[in-house]
Design an enzyme around this catalytic site. Structure first.
Site, PDB file in Angstrom:
ATOM      1  CG  ASP A   1      -1.576   1.288   1.569  1.00 59.57           C
ATOM      2  OD1 ASP A   1      -1.599   2.173   0.695  1.00 59.57           O
ATOM      3  OD2 ASP A   1      -2.083   1.422   2.699  1.00 59.57           O
TER       4      ASP A   1
ATOM      5  CD  GLU B   1      -2.991   4.813   2.331  1.00 58.52           C
ATOM      6  OE1 GLU B   1      -2.691   4.143   3.338  1.00 58.52           O
ATOM      7  OE2 GLU B   1      -2.648   6.007   2.185  1.00 58.52           O
ATOM      8  CD  GLU B   2      -5.938   8.120  -1.136  1.00 56.82           C
ATOM      9  OE1 GLU B   2      -5.407   9.009  -0.452  1.00 56.82           O
ATOM     10  OE2 GLU B   2      -5.350   7.548  -2.085  1.00 56.82           O
TER      11      GLU B   2
END
Length: 490
Positions: free
Chosen positions: A271, A289-290
């Site tokens: 991540d 990441e989101e």
């Protein structure tokens, strides 16, 4: 329950009340949730506008009025549920999903009590005797693990949807936002399709768990390299430790296609994290990441109890299930329907999906080539790629003394000859490689070739193999291959 250090560390961040060794909702909250659980005919909640009024009443019953929500939260709920989804989808949401989530919330206090009782019975994972796994604040510089059932996670995420978590002291404790108010407010304030589709992923997750509740577990682990060598953690290497390492470079495979999350074999999936776990997942962020937090929403639960990462820390999540398909990236991100996660399950009930969050330097410019920052980045990656069960191995690998490379190699072989099975996954850890890509590049401004070498060194020292997923930039991918081939032939 009042004397539990673990519960007391997290209690101020939970919406439930503890009294006389019992966790419970205030009576007004119970009545409101019971009404919602009976459906719109009873609760009269059949639109986004009315839903927000019900959320406001729940928050008032919990004395959360001083924890102001984002200004446009009400408009965001109304826009999504009243305008952006079809009438049929809205009818299903208010008639089936919302009542099921309300019933789930009614059971949250009893689920938490059962969690604390069951966590006391877990004696060890792998070689770490007496490992605590209960829900608590996993503070910075304190290595530890929290093991949560998927059902408890779903109830915690329902709290986030209803914006029921107290937020007053989260900032002072370096904790991320956890309620969904900014997610919905951002939709109204500056509408974008990617924001709408982020919410669609979350809504789909709730639909799935309300139709069939998963029965597994997810673990969240803060990994710490010990700056103070009196601690029983993996030591934080100094520059000389790296320069004297006798470990051979591991296999480095460069893929021509595919995504990190599509890696077929069990691996640590990187991540590309913000120092605050989750980054902008619950606001306007929509990059690597989101997106991972949207398709694996159980990751969001970690934002409740994981303060920001220091330079010598990483976060590993084991078992988060994927629920959504998607296409695109950033502004082109779109929800593309259901995903059925078929990963195998380990002996702790976790899916064999390992996600490791490591935050790179932001806009490092020419600083990234200096010794101080090279050391920071390689130690950050090593922290993420390491296995805490093998701290003794790493101590020998990082010896800084007058031993020759041959002697260090003998120490390495001596450790490899020992049985080193990690019971938490039921397999030899060395078989678990790294699936990564342009960590710390893109918006973070890092040099892709440099970051590839840094990750390769960290993976090798962590006794892993590295697999770098495809980059849309063909020249970068070609340079990866050239760099790898050059170093392997040195």
């Amino acid at each position: 329950m009042e004397n539990r250090e673990d519960l007391n560390s997290i209690l101020e961040f939970l919406p439930v009340v503890l009294r006389s060794s019992t966790l419970f909702w205030p009576s007004q909250v119970v009545e409101a949730l019971k009404a919602l659980s009976r459906g719109p005919q009873h609760s009269k909640v059949d639109s986004g506008q009315v839903l927000f009024l019900a959320i406001s009443d729940l928050r008032q019953s919990l004395n959360l009025s001083d924890d102001a929500l984002a200004f446009s939260t009400a408009d965001g709920f109304s826009l999504f549920f009243d305008d952006l989804i079809s009438r049929a989808e809205a009818n299903k949401w208010f008639g089936e999903i919302l009542p099921a989530l309300s019933d789930l919330l009614l059971r949250l206090p009893s689920m938490l009590e059962a969690h604390y009782k069951s966590s006391d019975s877990i004696g060890c994972v792998g070689h770490r005797d007496g490992l605590k796994t209960s829900l608590r604040l996993l503070k910075s510089q304190e290595a530890g693990m929290v093991l949560l059932s998927q059902e408890l996670i779903s109830a915690l995420l329902a709290c986030s949807f209803f914006c029921l978590f107290p937020t007053g002291s989260r900032g002072a404790n370096h904790l991320q936002v956890i309620n969904f108010n900014h997610l919905f407010a951002s939709l109204h304030d500056n509408y974008t399709e990617q924001q709408e589709n982020k919410i669609k992923c979350i809504i789909h997750y709730f639909e799935r768990i309300c139709s069939s509740m998963p029965a597994g577990n997810v673990s969240f682990e803060r990994k710490v390299l010990a700056v103070d060598h009196t601690l029983e953690y993996i030591p934080c290497p100094v520059a000389e430790s790296w320069s004297k390492s006798a470990v051979s470079l591991c296999m480095f495979e460069i893929c021509s296609s595919g995504l990190i999350e599509d890696h077929s074999k069990e691996a640590l999936e990187v991540d590309f994290a913000n120092m605050y776990f989750g980054g902008g997942a619950l606001s306007r962020g929509c990059v690597q990441e989101e997106i991972r937090f949207m398709i694996n929403p159980e990751l969001i639960a970690g934002m409740l109890f994981l303060p920001c990462m220091a330079d010598n820390e990483a976060i590993e999540v084991f078992g988060a299930e994927r629920f959504s398909n998607y296409t695109g990236y950033a502004s082109s991100f779109r929800f593309c329907g259901d995903f059925r996660d078929k990963k195998e399950i380990d002996i702790l009930g976790r899916r064999k999906t390992r996600i490791v969050a490591i935050d790179a330097l932001v806009n490092p410019g020419r600083r990234q080539y200096g010794h101080e920052f090279l050391l920071r980045e390689v130690n950050k990656a090593f922290c993420g790629f390491s296995d805490p069960c093998k701290s003794e191995r790493y101590k020998i690998l990082f010896k800084v003394d007058n031993l020759s490379e041959a002697q260090l190699g003998q120490d390495h072989k001596r450790l490899d000859s020992k049985s080193d099975i990690v019971l938490s996954i039921g397999t030899q850890e060395d078989e678990v490689g790294i699936a990564t890509g342009n960590w710390g590049c893109g918006a973070f401004g890092g040099d892709p070739e440099l970051k590839a070498i840094i990750q390769w060194l960290a993976a090798s020292q962590g006794c892993r193999n590295q697999k770098t997923s495809a980059s849309s930039r063909l020249k970068v991918r070609a340079k990866y291959s050239e760099t790898r081939d050059y170093l392997e032939n040195c």
